[in-house]
Design a protein around this motif. Sequence first.
Motif, PDB file in Angstrom:
ATOM      1  N   MET A 151       0.836  -1.199   0.000  1.00 10.94           N
ATOM      2  CA  MET A 151       0.000   0.000   0.000  1.00 10.94           C
ATOM      3  C   MET A 151       0.864   1.238   0.000  1.00 10.94           C
ATOM      4  N   LEU A 152       0.649   2.106  -0.976  1.00 10.19           N
ATOM      5  CA  LEU A 152       1.292   3.413  -0.983  1.00 10.19           C
ATOM      6  C   LEU A 152       0.245   4.431  -0.544  1.00 10.19           C
ATOM      7  N   PHE A 153       0.385   4.910   0.690  1.00  9.15           N
ATOM      8  CA  PHE A 153      -0.584   5.847   1.239  1.00  9.15           C
ATOM      9  C   PHE A 153      -0.387   7.234   0.643  1.00  9.15           C
ATOM     10  N   GLN A 154      -1.473   8.016   0.664  1.00  8.16           N
ATOM     11  CA  GLN A 154      -1.389   9.384   0.186  1.00  8.16           C
ATOM     12  C   GLN A 154      -0.342  10.149   0.996  1.00  8.16           C
ATOM     13  N   PHE A 155       0.567  10.845   0.301  1.00  5.39           N
ATOM     14  CA  PHE A 155       1.663  11.608   0.892  1.00  5.39           C
ATOM     15  C   PHE A 155       2.700  10.716   1.583  1.00  5.39           C
ATOM     16  N   GLY A 156       2.652   9.392   1.352  1.00  7.68           N
ATOM     17  CA  GLY A 156       3.710   8.502   1.794  1.00  7.68           C
ATOM     18  C   GLY A 156       3.515   7.879   3.155  1.00  7.68           C
ATOM     19  N   ALA A 157       3.127   8.688   4.156  1.00  5.82           N
ATOM     20  CA  ALA A 157       2.904   8.197   5.526  1.00  5.82           C
ATOM     21  C   ALA A 157       4.128   7.472   6.082  1.00  5.82           C
ATOM     22  N   LEU A 158       5.306   8.075   5.910  1.00  7.66           N
ATOM     23  CA  LEU A 158       6.509   7.492   6.488  1.00  7.66           C
ATOM     24  C   LEU A 158       6.520   7.686   8.004  1.00  7.66           C
ATOM     25  N   PHE A 159       7.229   6.804   8.696  1.00 13.37           N
ATOM     26  CA  PHE A 159       7.449   6.970  10.125  1.00 13.37           C
ATOM     27  C   PHE A 159       8.497   8.069  10.306  1.00 13.37           C
ATOM     28  N   THR A 160       8.093   9.161  10.911  1.00  9.23           N
ATOM     29  CA  THR A 160       8.976  10.341  10.953  1.00  9.23           C
ATOM     30  C   THR A 160      10.207  10.141  11.827  1.00  9.23           C
ATOM     31  N   ASP A 161      10.150   9.229  12.792  1.00 17.36           N
ATOM     32  CA  ASP A 161      11.275   9.010  13.696  1.00 17.36           C
ATOM     33  C   ASP A 161      12.206   7.892  13.236  1.00 17.36           C
ATOM     34  N   LEU A 162      11.913   7.318  12.062  1.00 16.61           N
ATOM     35  CA  LEU A 162      12.773   6.269  11.507  1.00 16.61           C
ATOM     36  C   LEU A 162      13.475   6.796  10.267  1.00 16.61           C
ATOM     37  N   SER A 163      14.685   6.333  10.036  1.00 13.48           N
ATOM     38  CA  SER A 163      15.425   6.726   8.835  1.00 13.48           C
ATOM     39  C   SER A 163      14.772   6.120   7.591  1.00 13.48           C
ATOM     40  N   VAL A 164      15.216   6.575   6.443  1.00 12.17           N
ATOM     41  CA  VAL A 164      14.751   6.003   5.177  1.00 12.17           C
ATOM     42  C   VAL A 164      14.967   4.495   5.182  1.00 12.17           C
ATOM     43  N   PHE A 165      16.167   4.066   5.588  1.00  8.96           N
ATOM     44  CA  PHE A 165      16.473   2.635   5.625  1.00  8.96           C
ATOM     45  C   PHE A 165      15.500   1.898   6.538  1.00  8.96           C
ATOM     46  N   ASP A 166      15.291   2.409   7.742  1.00 11.27           N
ATOM     47  CA  ASP A 166      14.453   1.708   8.710  1.00 11.27           C
ATOM     48  C   ASP A 166      12.976   1.721   8.320  1.00 11.27           C
ATOM     49  N   ASN A 167      12.535   2.748   7.596  1.00 13.11           N
ATOM     50  CA  ASN A 167      11.160   2.745   7.086  1.00 13.11           C
ATOM     51  C   ASN A 167      10.932   1.578   6.143  1.00 13.11           C
ATOM     52  N   VAL A 168      11.897   1.352   5.254  1.00 11.65           N
ATOM     53  CA  VAL A 168      11.743   0.261   4.284  1.00 11.65           C
ATOM     54  C   VAL A 168      11.949  -1.090   4.963  1.00 11.65           C
ATOM     55  N   ALA A 169      12.814  -1.125   5.966  1.00 13.61           N
ATOM     56  CA  ALA A 169      13.076  -2.376   6.674  1.00 13.61           C
ATOM     57  C   ALA A 169      11.919  -2.785   7.585  1.00 13.61           C
ATOM     58  N   PHE A 170      11.066  -1.833   7.951  1.00 15.20           N
ATOM     59  CA  PHE A 170      10.021  -2.088   8.945  1.00 15.20           C
ATOM     60  C   PHE A 170       9.157  -3.310   8.627  1.00 15.20           C
ATOM     61  N   PRO A 171       8.554  -3.427   7.436  1.00 14.22           N
ATOM     62  CA  PRO A 171       7.723  -4.606   7.173  1.00 14.22           C
ATOM     63  C   PRO A 171       8.511  -5.912   7.154  1.00 14.22           C
ATOM     64  N   LEU A 172       9.777  -5.851   6.765  1.00 11.85           N
ATOM     65  CA  LEU A 172      10.601  -7.055   6.754  1.00 11.85           C
ATOM     66  C   LEU A 172      10.890  -7.523   8.181  1.00 11.85           C
ATOM     67  N   ARG A 173      11.124  -6.578   9.063  1.00 14.64           N
ATOM     68  CA  ARG A 173      11.383  -6.941  10.460  1.00 14.64           C
ATOM     69  C   ARG A 173      10.113  -7.413  11.163  1.00 14.64           C
ATOM     70  N   GLU A 174       8.969  -6.858  10.763  1.00 16.31           N
ATOM     71  CA  GLU A 174       7.709  -7.200  11.413  1.00 16.31           C
ATOM     72  C   GLU A 174       7.153  -8.544  10.943  1.00 16.31           C
ATOM     73  N   HIS A 175       7.358  -8.879   9.678  1.00 19.66           N
ATOM     74  CA  HIS A 175       6.635 -10.012   9.097  1.00 19.66           C
ATOM     75  C   HIS A 175       7.530 -11.161   8.635  1.00 19.66           C
ATOM     76  N   THR A 176       8.837 -11.058   8.845  1.00 23.44           N
ATOM     77  CA  THR A 176       9.717 -12.153   8.439  1.00 23.44           C
ATOM     78  C   THR A 176      10.689 -12.471   9.573  1.00 23.44           C
ATOM     79  N   GLN A 177      11.389 -13.582   9.417  1.00 24.04           N
ATOM     80  CA  GLN A 177      12.429 -13.978  10.375  1.00 24.04           C
ATOM     81  C   GLN A 177      13.816 -13.847   9.741  1.00 24.04           C
ATOM     82  N   LEU A 178      13.940 -12.966   8.761  1.00 27.01           N
ATOM     83  CA  LEU A 178      15.200 -12.814   8.053  1.00 27.01           C
ATOM     84  C   LEU A 178      16.267 -12.194   8.961  1.00 27.01           C
ATOM     85  N   SER A 179      17.513 -12.536   8.677  1.00 24.00           N
ATOM     86  CA  SER A 179      18.628 -11.948   9.427  1.00 24.00           C
ATOM     87  C   SER A 179      18.780 -10.486   9.036  1.00 24.00           C
ATOM     88  N   GLU A 180      19.450  -9.714   9.894  1.00 19.77           N
ATOM     89  CA  GLU A 180      19.676  -8.303   9.597  1.00 19.77           C
ATOM     90  C   GLU A 180      20.532  -8.127   8.352  1.00 19.77           C
TER      91      GLU A 180
END
Length: 282
Positions: A99-128
């Motif tokens: 889902m691409l929300f209107q105006f992006g809806a990024l987490f303002t306290d997370l870096s660009v990297f951590d915003n993209v990493a968020f769903p991977l950390r939440e929904h997978t068991q992948l290594s860092e």
Amino acid sequence: MQTLVETTRSTPSTTPALVELREVSFGYDERPILRDVSLSVPRGQVVALMGTSGGGKTTVLRLIGGQIKPQRGQVLFDGVDIASMDRQALYAIRRRMGMLFQFGALFTDLSVFDNVAFPLREHTQLSEDMIRDLVLMKLDAVGLRGARDLMPSQISGGMARRVALARAIALDPELIMYDEPFAGLDPISMGVAARLIRQLNQTLGVTSLVVSHDVDETFLIADHVIFLADGRIAAQGTPAQMRATEDPLVRQFVDAQGDGPVRFHYPAPEVAEDYRLPGGRA
């Protein structure tokens, strides 16, 4: 009245659908939003959902995501009725959607990297280490690998939208839904966003559903366009056919006419009656 336009490209009638709405009705209290809407989103295509404000476009996205349930009819994803799923099944099906929300809806306290990493950390068991490689790949796909350490406050609105798109594709979804992806963007950023939607659709083999009011950019990338108005499908077809149609509502929308089926004046009493002075004196 629904106007069905014959299409020359691949359409919902000839390509298997990933998403289907079957005679769906939905409303809030006494206010109907959708009335017996049936539509298909074919696999591998970019389908645009357009129309007047309040016509039910965002409601369709919420129905597909399972945030709300239809009051009548079915919403199917890959042939399964979303409304019939329990919470576990719904969460599993959502992992197949981006889902691409209107105006992006990024987490303002997370870096660009951590915003993209968020769903991977939440929904997978992948290594860092694996997450790092995947995040950099997704950012590279939207041209922002070099911005990975920046904060959302340090990037432009157009870049934020591209970061949000990288986050939307992080889990390699089958369906990506875009809610007004061009809103508030300058012409350059708008063109970049449009090209990315089309390129990612082809490269990743995903299905895209784009809600937008921007006629030129949307028509440039869409395979099929569906117009919603007053809770119903007013017209549908290829972008070329939408530009050529004589349907008055579509003509008003495409040509940006100030008045037409969608009236400029909100219903009001007659002018003479409304301006009559107290005591009945004109």
